[in-house]
Design an enzyme around this catalytic site. Structure first.
Site, mmCIF file in Angstrom:
data_model
loop_
_atom_site.group_PDB
_atom_site.id
_atom_site.type_symbol
_atom_site.label_atom_id
_atom_site.label_comp_id
_atom_site.label_asym_id
_atom_site.label_seq_id
_atom_site.Cartn_x
_atom_site.Cartn_y
_atom_site.Cartn_z
ATOM 1 N N GLU A 44 0.862 -1.174 0.000
ATOM 2 C CA GLU A 44 0.000 0.000 0.000
ATOM 3 C C GLU A 44 0.895 1.220 0.000
ATOM 4 O O GLU A 44 1.736 1.386 0.889
ATOM 5 C CB GLU A 44 -0.916 0.032 1.220
ATOM 6 C CG GLU A 44 -1.847 1.254 1.218
ATOM 7 C CD GLU A 44 -2.614 1.445 2.511
ATOM 8 O OE1 GLU A 44 -3.598 2.204 2.496
ATOM 9 O OE2 GLU A 44 -2.221 0.847 3.547
ATOM 10 N N ASP A 118 -2.929 11.912 -2.258
ATOM 11 C CA ASP A 118 -2.989 13.366 -2.397
ATOM 12 C C ASP A 118 -3.344 13.699 -3.847
ATOM 13 O O ASP A 118 -2.658 13.259 -4.765
ATOM 14 C CB ASP A 118 -1.630 13.962 -2.038
ATOM 15 C CG ASP A 118 -1.662 15.479 -1.873
ATOM 16 O OD1 ASP A 118 -2.449 16.140 -2.588
ATOM 17 O OD2 ASP A 118 -0.898 15.995 -1.036
ATOM 18 N N ASP A 154 -11.953 9.724 -2.807
ATOM 19 C CA ASP A 154 -13.213 10.468 -2.726
ATOM 20 C C ASP A 154 -13.177 11.646 -3.689
ATOM 21 O O ASP A 154 -14.165 12.370 -3.835
ATOM 22 C CB ASP A 154 -13.431 10.993 -1.307
ATOM 23 C CG ASP A 154 -12.415 12.074 -0.959
ATOM 24 O OD1 ASP A 154 -11.207 11.807 -1.098
ATOM 25 O OD2 ASP A 154 -12.816 13.181 -0.571
ATOM 26 N N THR A 191 -10.357 2.694 4.933
ATOM 27 C CA THR A 191 -9.318 3.496 5.566
ATOM 28 C C THR A 191 -9.979 4.479 6.534
ATOM 29 O O THR A 191 -11.210 4.614 6.568
ATOM 30 C CB THR A 191 -8.524 4.304 4.525
ATOM 31 O OG1 THR A 191 -9.342 5.367 4.031
ATOM 32 C CG2 THR A 191 -8.082 3.421 3.365
#
Length: 212
Positions: A44, A118, A154, A191
Site C-alpha cells: 500500500e 494526495d 473520494d 481506511t
C-alpha cells in the site's frame, strides 16, 4: 496538511525495527525472508495511520503486506497499530514512492493499493500524482504479470484523471465503481479517510486495473 510532531517517533522507530523496517533497500529481492514464507506480497503506497493495511493483513493471513509511508509522524502511528494487532504478515517502510525500484526487484510484488492519495490539484504538480505515467512505469516494473492496482479516492477530479492516465498507458480497467459503498463489497476494508467521508455521505470511487 502539516502533521503534528510526535516527540516519541524516533524512539519508536528504534525500538520497533521489526515492524518499521530500516534501510528497506537492503531487502530488495529478499522480502520473503522478512516474513519467513513465500506468500505473495502486496503493498500500500501512502499507508497513513495503518487501518487499511492491518485490516487487509487480518483478512488475508496467507498474504504478506508492506505499508509504505514517507512521513515519520504518520508511520509511527501506523506502526503502533501494527504492534497492537499482533499480526506477523505486515511490515512498514518509510520510503518515497518514487524510489520503489530501489526497494523491490522486477515482478516482486503481487498487487498495489493506492488509497486516498494526495490529489495534487494544481496542473504544475501533476507529476506528483501517484497515477501519473512515471509512477505507472514504476508499478509495471515491480508488479508480477496480472498483478492489479486497486485505486480508491473520494476526489472525483483525481479519479477521472487516473482513469484517463491508466487508459493512455494501455492498461486494462477491470472495475470502475462510482459509488463503492452502494456496491456493499463485503471484502472492502475501509481506511480512516474512507470512514470519515462515507459518514458524510460522500461517494467513494474505486477502480481495479492491470497492465496488458
Amino acid at each position: 496538511m502539516r502533521q503534528r510532531h510526535k516527540p516519541w517517533a524516533d524512539d519508536f522507530l528504534k525500538s520497533h525495527r521489526h515492524i518499521i523496517i530500516p534501510n528497506p533497500a537492503e531487502h530488495k529481492g529478499d522480502w520473503q525472508s522478512i516474513f519467513g514464507n513465500n506468500n505473495p506480497i502486496y503493498i500500500e503506497i501512502g499507508t497513513g495511520k495503518g487501518q487499511f493495511i492491518t485490516g487487509m493483513a487480518r483478512q488475508f493471513p496467507n498474504c504478506n503486506f508492506i505499508g509504505i509511508e514517507i512521513e515519520k509522524n504518520i508511520i509511527v502511528t501506523a506502526g503502533q497499530k501494527v504492534a497492537d494487532s499482533g499480526l506477523e504478515n505486515i511490515v512498514l517502510i518509510k520510503e518515497d514512492a518514487a524510489h520503489l525500484r530501489e526497494v523491490f526487484v522486477d515482478k516482486e510484488v503481487s498487487g498495489i493499493y493506492l488509497n486516498f492519495s494526495d490529489p495534487w490539484p494544481k496542473n504544475r504538480h501533476e507529476k506528483r500524482r501517484l497515477t501519473y505515467h512515471t509512477f505507472l512505469d514504476l508499478y509495471r516494473a515491480i508488479l508480477e504479470p496480472s498483478g492489479e492496482i486497486v485505486f480508491k479516492t473520494d476526489n472525483k477530479g483525481l479519479f477521472e484523471y487516473s482513469l484517463v492516465s491508466f487508459s493512455k498507458f494501455g492498461m486494462t480497467l477491470l472495475e470502475v465503481n462510482l459509488d463503492l459503498h452502494d456496491l456493499q463489497d463485503p471484502y472492502n476494508v475501509m481506511t480512516e479517510y474512507e470512514e470519515k467521508f462515507s459518514a458524510k455521505g460522500q461517494s467513494i470511487y474505486r477502480c481495479r486495473t492491470e497492465f496488458v
